[in-house]
Scaffold this active site. Structure first.
Site, PDB file in Angstrom:
ATOM      1  N   GLY A  24      40.953  44.913 -26.527  1.00  0.00           N
ATOM      2  CA  GLY A  24      40.996  43.925 -25.791  1.00  0.00           C
ATOM      3  C   GLY A  24      40.325  44.291 -24.107  1.00  0.00           C
ATOM      4  N   GLY A  25      41.183  43.912 -23.153  1.00  0.00           N
ATOM      5  CA  GLY A  25      40.757  44.102 -21.776  1.00  0.00           C
ATOM      6  C   GLY A  25      40.600  45.425 -21.283  1.00  0.00           C
ATOM      7  N   GLY A  83       1.302  50.747 -24.903  1.00  0.00           N
ATOM      8  CA  GLY A  83       2.136  50.272 -24.061  1.00  0.00           C
ATOM      9  C   GLY A  83       3.029  51.432 -23.817  1.00  0.00           C
ATOM     10  N   ALA A  84       3.239  52.062 -24.840  1.00  0.00           N
ATOM     11  CA  ALA A  84       4.670  53.160 -24.795  1.00  0.00           C
ATOM     12  C   ALA A  84       4.371  54.104 -23.972  1.00  0.00           C
ATOM     13  CB  ALA A  84       4.892  53.489 -26.333  1.00  0.00           C
TER      14      ALA A  84
END
Length: 530
Positions: A185-186, A420-421
C-alpha cells in the site's frame, strides 16, 4: 562542623535529581527494548535484525544520537490507550558512516507491526527535515505494515507528509530506502521516490496490493514473494536497485554505495587515493574485440580494465541487462559509467534499458558525478511490443537525461554506433564534452547489411549472383563507412585511440573537465517525457 541549629533542615544525604536520573534511565531502557519479548523472538526467528540492531550495525560504533526516544502515540479507542509504547514503532536520529554524517530512521516491526500513525509519521518528518537542512544523506530502514488502522486518516496524512518531503529532498541529498520486511500500500510510494532501493531475498516484499486483494479482483493466485519479492523487483519490475542474501550484507552494501556519493548536491563525491596508476595501459582491451562484428564480448571486462582496481558497483545489475550502469573510480575520482552490453540482446536499446539509463544519468547529474559512456549499440529494439509499449517515449527519456546533464561527459565508442541510438548514447551533438573511438568503431546510419539492402536493392536483384553482389557491396560499404574516420574528419569524435590507452585518455579528460561549469536556461523545470 557543629550540630545543626534548632529548627534548621536536616542534611540531605542523596540529591533528589538522582531519583529522577534513575527514573530517566529506567524509561530509556524500557524504550530501547522495543516490543514484547515474544515479538522480538518472532522477528529473530525469521533471520531478521531488530530495528535498533540494524541502526547499530549500519552506523559507526557509538556514533548514533537518537531523537524522540520517549515519543508515544496520542490515539484513543480500539484499546490504544493501553498500548502506548515508547518510540511509537520507529527509531530516528543521526550518526556517521565511515565518519560521514547521515540521518536515519528504522521502523520497528515489533511495535504495532511497524505501522505508521501520527507520532510515528511526525518523527520521520522531523528527521527528513533535519537531513535536508544539514545537507546529509537520508537513509530509511523500512519494515512496516502501512498506515495504522487504529488511527484512521491521520496515518494517511502522515504518509503524505513523507511523500512531500521525498520530493523536496530529491536531487538535494541522497535518499536511500532499505526494505527489510513486507511493505504494501502506501508504504511503497516513499521508497519509489528515493534514489536507491535495497531489498533482501526472502524477507523483503513490496506490493501496491497484497495477494488476497489480487485474487479478489483478478482471480490470480500468487504468493507475496512471487508478487513483490526482492528477485521479482530486481529482475522484472526494476523497482529494486540492489538485492542481497541477508540483512547484514544489505547494510554493508548501503555503506559501500555511500562511498561513491557526495553528502549533497553542492558537494563533490568522495576522493579515494588508489595505488592503481592513473595512466596505466590496458593491453588486454586490444585482444578483447572479436574478429567479426556479430560476435559478442563482455562490456564489463572493458569497465574492469579501465577503472581503479577493477572496482565497479553495478546499478540494477539484474534488470535491463543490455545496458550496464554503475559507479567506479578513475584516478581516485568517482564516475558513473553507462555502457551497452553486447552479451545481452547485442546491446540494443529497448524500453527497460532506456528507463534504466535515464534514471542513472539523472542521478549522476544531480550529485555531480561525471559520466563515462561506452558505446556499442546496433540501434533501438524493433517490434510491435516495443512500439506499442512506447519505445519512442521511453527512448526519449534517456535522450532527455543526457541533454539536460551538466556534469563532465566523456564518450568512448568501442564498436557499433548506429542511427538514432548512437545519438542518444551521449554523442557530441547532444552535449558530450569529449568523444573518442577505437579503430573498431562503426559510425553509420545503420549496419552494412541493412544499408546495402535498402540503397542497392535494384542492383542486387538484377545481378546474376545476388548473394555475391550483396557481399561485395557490404564489403565496400564497410570499408568506406563502417569506421570512425569520417566522423573524425568532421569533428564528431575528438580522436581515434588505441584501446590500450583508454584509461589514460579517460584520466586526462576527466581531470581537465573537473572545472567544467554549465548553467541551463532559467525555468521552473523541464517537461520530461515520462
Amino acid at each position: 562542623m557543629g550540630a545543626p541549629r534548632a529548627g534548621s533542615l536536616p542534611l540531605v544525604t542523596e540529591h533528589p535529581i538522582r531519583e529522577r536520573l534513575a527514573d530517566l534511565d529506567r524509561r530509556k531502557a524500557e524504550a530501547r527494548t522495543g516490543g514484547s519479548e515474544e515479538a522480538v523472538e518472532r522477528h529473530h526467528s525469521k533471520g531478521k535484525l531488530t530495528a535498533r540492531e540494524r541502526v547499530e550495525y549500519l552506523l559507526d560504533d557509538g556514533s548514533f544520537q537518537e531523537l524522540d526516544l520517549l515519543a508515544r502515540h496520542r490515539a484513543h479507542g480500539m484499546g490504544m490507550e493501553a498500548k502506548r509504547f515508547a518510540t511509537d514503532g520507529v527509531i530516528t536520529g543521526f550518526g556517521t558512516i565511515d565518519g560521514r554524517k547521515v540521518c536515519v530512521f528504522s521502523q520497528d516491526a515489533t511495535i504495532f507491526g511497524g505501522s505508521l500513525g501520527e507520532v510515528h509519521g511526525e518523527k520521520i518528518h522531523k528527521i527528513m527535515d533535519l537531513a535536508v537542512s544539514l545537507g546529509v544523506p537520508m537513509i530509511g530502514l523500512n519494515d512496516g505494515g502501512g498506515a495504522r488502522i487504529q488511527e484512521g486518516v491521520v496515518g494517511l496524512d502522515s504518509y503524505g507528509g513523507i511523500f512531500y518531503r521525498n520530493v523536496l529532498a530529491s536531487g538535494v541529498v541522497p535518499q536511500i530506502s532499505v526494505i527489510m520486511g513486507a511493505s504494501t500500500g502506501g508504504a511503497v510510494y516513499s521508497p519509489a521516490m528515493t534514489d536507491f532501493i535495497f531489498m533482501v531475498r526472502e524477507t523483503s516484499q513490496m506490493a501496491i496490493t497484497g495477494p488476497d486483494v489480487v485474487k479478489t479482483v483478478t482471480g490470480e493466485e500468487v504468493t507475496l514473494e512471487e508478487l513483490g519479492g526482492a528477485v521479482t523487483h530486481a529482475t522484472k519490475s526494476g523497482v529494486a536497485t540492489f538485492i542481497t542474501a541477508d540483512e547484514k550484507q544489505c547494510l554493508d552494501e548501503v555503506q559501500y554505495l555511500l562511498s561513491f556519493l557526495p553528502q549533497n548536491n553542492l558537494d563533490e563525491p568522495p576522493f579515494v587515493e588508489s595505488a592503481d596508476d592513473p595512466e596505466r595501459l590496458c593491453p588486454e582491451l586490444v585482444e578483447l574485440m572479436p574478429p567479426t562484428a556479430n560476435q559478442a564480448y563482455d562490456m564489463k571486462e572493458v569497465i574492469a580494465a579501465v577503472v581503479d582496481d577493477g572496482d565497479f558497483l553495478e546499478y540494477h545489475a539484474m534488470w535491463a541487462r543490455n545496458l550496464v550502469c554503475g559507479f567506479a573510480r578513475v584516478g581516485g575520482h568517482v564516475v558513473g559509467i553507462v555502457g551497452n552490453q553486447p552479451m545481452v540482446l547485442a546491446g540494443v536499446l529497448d524500453i527497460e534499458s532506456s528507463e534504466k539509463g535515464a534514471r542513472f544519468v539523472r542521478t549522476c547529474d544531480a550529485f555531480n558525478i561525471p559520466l563515462v559512456t561506452l558505446v556499442d549499440v546496433p540501434g533501438f529494439m524493433p517490434g510491435t511490443d516495443q512500439e506499442y509499449g512506447g519505445i519512442i517515449r521511453h527512448g526519449a527519456k534517456l535522450l532527455y537525461a543526457y541533454c539536460e546533464s551538466t556534469v563532465p561527459r566523456v564518450q568512448i565508442i568501442t564498436r557499433k554506433a548506429y542511427g538514432g541510438a548512437y545519438v542518444v548514447m551521449n554523442s557530441k551533438s547532444i552535449g558530450c564534452d569529449l568523444a573518442f573511438a577505437w579503430p573498431s568503431a562503426e559510425l553509420a546510419v545503420m549496419g552494412p547489411s541493412g544499408a546495402v539492402e535498402i540503397v542497392y536493392r535494384r542492383e542486387i536483384a538484377a545481378a546474376d549472383d545476388p548473394d555475391a553482389k550483396k557481399a561485395e557491396l557490404i564489403d565496400d560499404y564497410t570499408e568506406r563507412y563502417a569506421n570512425p574516420y569520417a566522423a573524425a574528419e568532421r569533428g564528431y569524435i575528438d580522436d581515434v585511440i588505441d584501446p590500450a590507452e583508454t584509461r589514460i585518455y579517460l584520466t586526462r579528460s576527466l581531470g581537465m573537465l573537473r572545472s567544467k561549469r554549465e548553467d541551463l536556461p532559467k525555468r521552473k523545470h523541464g517537461n520530461v517525457p515520462l
